[in-house]
Motif scaffolding. Structure first.
Motif, mmCIF file in Angstrom:
data_model
loop_
_atom_site.group_PDB
_atom_site.id
_atom_site.type_symbol
_atom_site.label_atom_id
_atom_site.label_comp_id
_atom_site.label_asym_id
_atom_site.label_seq_id
_atom_site.Cartn_x
_atom_site.Cartn_y
_atom_site.Cartn_z
ATOM 1 N N UNK A 23 9.356 0.203 -1.550
ATOM 2 C CA UNK A 23 10.642 0.556 -2.202
ATOM 3 C C UNK A 23 11.320 -0.726 -2.514
ATOM 4 N N UNK A 24 10.758 -1.819 -2.051
ATOM 5 C CA UNK A 24 11.464 -3.423 -2.471
ATOM 6 C C UNK A 24 11.375 -3.357 -4.151
ATOM 7 N N UNK A 25 12.524 -3.902 -4.460
ATOM 8 C CA UNK A 25 12.950 -4.102 -5.941
ATOM 9 C C UNK A 25 13.197 -2.483 -6.423
ATOM 10 N N UNK A 26 13.833 -1.928 -5.631
ATOM 11 C CA UNK A 26 14.082 -0.430 -5.806
ATOM 12 C C UNK A 26 12.905 0.496 -6.298
ATOM 13 N N UNK A 27 11.851 0.109 -6.014
ATOM 14 C CA UNK A 27 10.700 0.912 -6.248
ATOM 15 C C UNK A 27 10.222 0.881 -8.003
ATOM 16 N N UNK A 28 10.729 0.229 -8.482
ATOM 17 C CA UNK A 28 10.692 0.035 -9.857
ATOM 18 C C UNK A 28 9.285 -0.603 -10.423
ATOM 19 N N UNK B 92 5.932 6.967 -4.644
ATOM 20 C CA UNK B 92 6.156 5.693 -4.903
ATOM 21 C C UNK B 92 5.115 5.169 -6.090
ATOM 22 N N UNK B 93 5.398 4.064 -6.924
ATOM 23 C CA UNK B 93 5.071 3.679 -8.077
ATOM 24 C C UNK B 93 3.907 2.566 -7.474
ATOM 25 N N UNK C 165 1.274 -8.841 -9.686
ATOM 26 C CA UNK C 165 2.166 -7.619 -8.964
ATOM 27 C C UNK C 165 2.119 -7.916 -7.548
ATOM 28 N N UNK C 166 3.258 -7.549 -6.936
ATOM 29 C CA UNK C 166 3.364 -7.510 -5.392
ATOM 30 C C UNK C 166 2.134 -6.793 -4.809
#
Length: 352
Positions: free
Chosen positions: A93-98, A124-125, A204-205
């Motif tokens: 969900x970090x960064x708004x999950x975008x 989630x993405x 990517x995270x």
């Protein structure tokens, strides 16, 4: 006394007689999955995918021959799941999950996390999810995924099985047969560079998850794994679940129980306290792979500080637990520790 089921890795054992030096470690997969199956059957957890991926073995002398586990194990499995799920969800969900995220599960066995995540109403993405384990364990999992429409329909757009049925690849998920121990010719960093890095995007995270994997390998190997993730990904979080505080009477009994099954835990000796488990992410010897901050909670702290009172009240009605002091003793010997690096994840304040 709690049997050595709670500290086991995720997964499913072979169910055959032990004829390989690693079979004792592989059997811990069956212990963990049977504990999870018990918690699910009694209503502690909900997981519609567990029965597809986990098929109980009934090896003579193994604890998995009994489906229902004692309340202490069921509660521990519940608390472990809630704690790790909380960190994973915060990461996603970090960064708004975008932004698409990557997850690498080490010693994944029969874990169902990928399917639990992608089957949400608002999934989630996830750009890539990788599960790594011995070929002996990835083979039956690849077979079960390929035979289950409910599972393989989540692999996009198509998937393929290779390496003699031990590997499965799709664009969003890879099941990778890989022994994470160094060889005479290749270091852990070289193995991960060769087999894992090409499957991921370093920009990517990325989260790596190690549930009771590190105790069974030398501490220098686990630190090399941590340093590899920290050095290859700018935004990274590591989550580990392990036993801790094994110098007391409880810990000595646990180690004797494990030794009776031909198991040793050399990876736990250098980290005798919960705080030392968090500090391992900040060890200067990790060099470029050193994380920027870390944290840790025992499962007892997860119970007291993370799980809401309504959930605790709900599970208290599932089974009778007479000895709360014994529960506290057990839960204080298991920890969830995490390390974080990278501005994006640090600003998200991921914590328990």
């Amino acid at each position: 006394m709690l049997p050595p089921s709670l500290p086991s890795r995720n997964g499913n054992g072979s169910g055959s007689g032990m004829v390989h030096p690693d079979d004792a470690i592989r059997q811990t997969d069956d212990d963990a999955s049977s504990s999870r199956a018990s918690a699910i059957s009694l209503g502690y957890l909900t997981d519609p995918f567990s029965s597809i991926l986990y098929k109980p073995s009934f090896s003579l002398g193994t604890s998995s021959s009994t489906t229902r586990k004692p309340p202490l194990i069921n509660i521990g499995t519940h608390h472990r799941t809630i704690g790790i799920d909380t960190l994973v969800n915060q990461f996603l969900d970090s960064d708004g999950g975008q932004v698409g995220k990557q997850i690498v599960s080490l010693g994944a066995g029969s874990d169902t996390r990928f399917w639990r995540l992608v089957s949400r109403n608002d999934p989630p993405k996830i750009s890539k999810y990788i599960e790594i384990d011995f070929p002996h364990l990835t083979s039956p999992k690849a077979h079960r995924i390929s035979r289950s429409k409910r599972l393989n329909s989540s692999l996009s757009p198509t998937y393929k099985i290779s390496q003699g049925g031990t590997r499965l690849d799709s664009s969003n998920y890879t099941l990778l047969p890989l022994d994470l121990r160094p060889t005479p010719t290749k270091s852990i960093h070289q193995l991960l560079d060769e087999h894992v890095l090409p499957l991921l995007d370093p920009d990517l995270p990325t989260l790596f998850l190690a549930e009771c994997l590190f105790p069974y390998i030398p501490p220098e190997d686990s630190q090399n794994i941590i340093s590899w993730f920290g050095s290859r990904f700018g935004d990274c979080i590591g989550v580990i679940y392990e036993m801790s505080g094994l110098d007391d009477s409880f810990g000595k009994i646990m180690k004797r129980n494990l030794a009776s099954r031909n198991l040793s835990i050399p990876g736990s000796e250098p980290f005798p306290t919960p705080q030392s488990q968090a500090q391992r992410f900040l060890d200067p010897s990790l060099g470029k792979g050193m994380f920027e901050n870390s944290g840790v909670k025992t499962l007892w702290q997860v119970r007291e500080q993370v799980i809401d009172s309504e959930e605790l009240q709900r599970i208290s009605k599932l089974e009778i637990l007479d000895e709360i002091e014994e529960l506290k003793l057990v839960l204080e010997h298991y920890v969830i520790a995490w390390g974080i690096k990278g501005d994006k994840l640090t600003m998200s304040k991921i914590t328990l």
